[in-house]
Design an enzyme around this catalytic site. Structure first.
Site, mmCIF file in Angstrom:
data_model
loop_
_atom_site.group_PDB
_atom_site.id
_atom_site.type_symbol
_atom_site.label_atom_id
_atom_site.label_comp_id
_atom_site.label_asym_id
_atom_site.label_seq_id
_atom_site.Cartn_x
_atom_site.Cartn_y
_atom_site.Cartn_z
ATOM 1 N N ASP A 99 0.864 -1.174 0.000
ATOM 2 C CA ASP A 99 0.000 0.000 0.000
ATOM 3 C C ASP A 99 0.912 1.240 0.000
ATOM 4 O O ASP A 99 2.136 1.121 0.162
ATOM 5 C CB ASP A 99 -0.884 -0.045 1.250
ATOM 6 N N HIS B 293 -15.090 5.771 -0.541
ATOM 7 C CA HIS B 293 -14.773 6.297 0.789
ATOM 8 C C HIS B 293 -15.729 7.440 1.140
ATOM 9 O O HIS B 293 -16.286 7.485 2.249
ATOM 10 C CB HIS B 293 -13.318 6.775 0.800
ATOM 11 N N ARG C 231 -10.289 -2.166 -3.825
ATOM 12 C CA ARG C 231 -10.496 -2.888 -2.580
ATOM 13 C C ARG C 231 -11.962 -2.850 -2.153
ATOM 14 O O ARG C 231 -12.651 -1.882 -2.460
ATOM 15 C CB ARG C 231 -9.628 -2.262 -1.480
#
Length: 281
Positions: A23, A67, A172
């Site tokens: 990441d 998000h 993800r």
């Protein structure tokens, strides 16, 4: 009676680790993972909505549009949005927020993205062991295109980088970005790969891709402190943050949890020893 032949059981992979998929924010760069969270807070503020750092961190690891949507669905944020705008947040509102967020993220990502201590040395160690270095991120490509040259200028260079909007399948917590690294780097077995991340969706991604997973307890989102803030804590206070973050990452299925990337070489050794014994992720 006709007997249907059964497929042979897959043989365990017993070779060396071939790749580590990293990441970015909170893992390689940006100690405390502030670039994604602070910019989201500022974007919501532009629409009259106060979002706390703790609220902004909850959906970390997802693609940024997702998000924002997840953040807007949290009870407290949803209530404040309803009070301010007289209606629930819609996907069109998410689009508008994202359009506000993205230029801010492009503008500021480099300012937050100094290498995490130990990252440069760990990447050099992996290269000396002929381990390929992949990466993926919840950042979209336009942000990665700003981050990558800055990272190189700071000594952080990867062999491949996948942004969350590079793939039609998405990001993800699905396995696709991690697997895109496998394809690009020419890895022969996903069981020879390690995914390292500071968020639950990042751990889930690695598990879904069939990889070993390593969580980060102190450098990333789950603790959410700057390097200076962390250094100011007593050992007992640090242990509270470490244990809380580790519990969350372990519950997500991480095979290992370490404080920061600096501890990764010892984990590579441990995983290679387990592979040699025939253990699999």
């Amino acid at each position: 009676m006709e007997i249907t032949p059964q497929p042979a059981a897959p043989q365990p992979y017993r070779g060396q680790v071939q790749a580590v998929v990293f990441d970015w924010a909170g893992t390689l760069v940006d100690f405390g993972s502030f670039a994604p969270t602070q910019v989201l807070i500022d974007a919501f503020a532009g629409f009259g909505i106060t979002v706390s750092m703790a609220e902004a961190r909850l959906p970390m690891g997802l693609a940024k549009w997702d998000h924002i949507q997840a953040l807007g669905r949290q009870d407290g944020v949803a209530r404040r949005w309803q009070q301010q705008h007289g209606r629930a947040m819609s996907d069109a509102d998410v689009d508008t927020l994202y359009a506000t967020f993205l230029p801010l993220q492009i503008e500021r990502v480099a300012a937050y993205s100094d290498p995490i201590p130990g990252a440069i040395e760990v990447l050099a160690t992996l290269r000396a062991r002929t381990i390929r270095i992949g990466s993926c991120s919840g950042y979209p490509r336009v942000v990665m295109d700003k981050l990558l040259p800055h990272a190189v200028s700071q000594g952080i260079r990867v062999d491949h980088a996948v942004a969350t909007d590079d793939l039609a399948a998405g990001g993800r917590p699905g396995p696709w970005m991690a697997l895109a690294n496998v394809l690009e780097l020419g890895i022969t077995d996903v069981r020879a790969c390690i995914k390292i991340d500071d968020t639950v969706p990042g751990i889930t991604e690695g598990l879904a891709a069939g990889m070993w997973t390593v969580g980060l307890s102190l450098s990333g989102n789950e603790t959410g402190l700057s390097l200076a803030e962390l250094a100011a804590l007593s050992p007992a206070e640090t242990a509270v943050f470490r244990d809380r973050a580790a519990a969350k990452l372990n519950a997500a299925g991480a095979h290992y949890v370490i404080d920061t990337i600096a501890g990764l070489p010892a984990i590579v050794d441990a995983i290679e020893a387990r592979l040699a014994r025939g253990e699999q992720p």
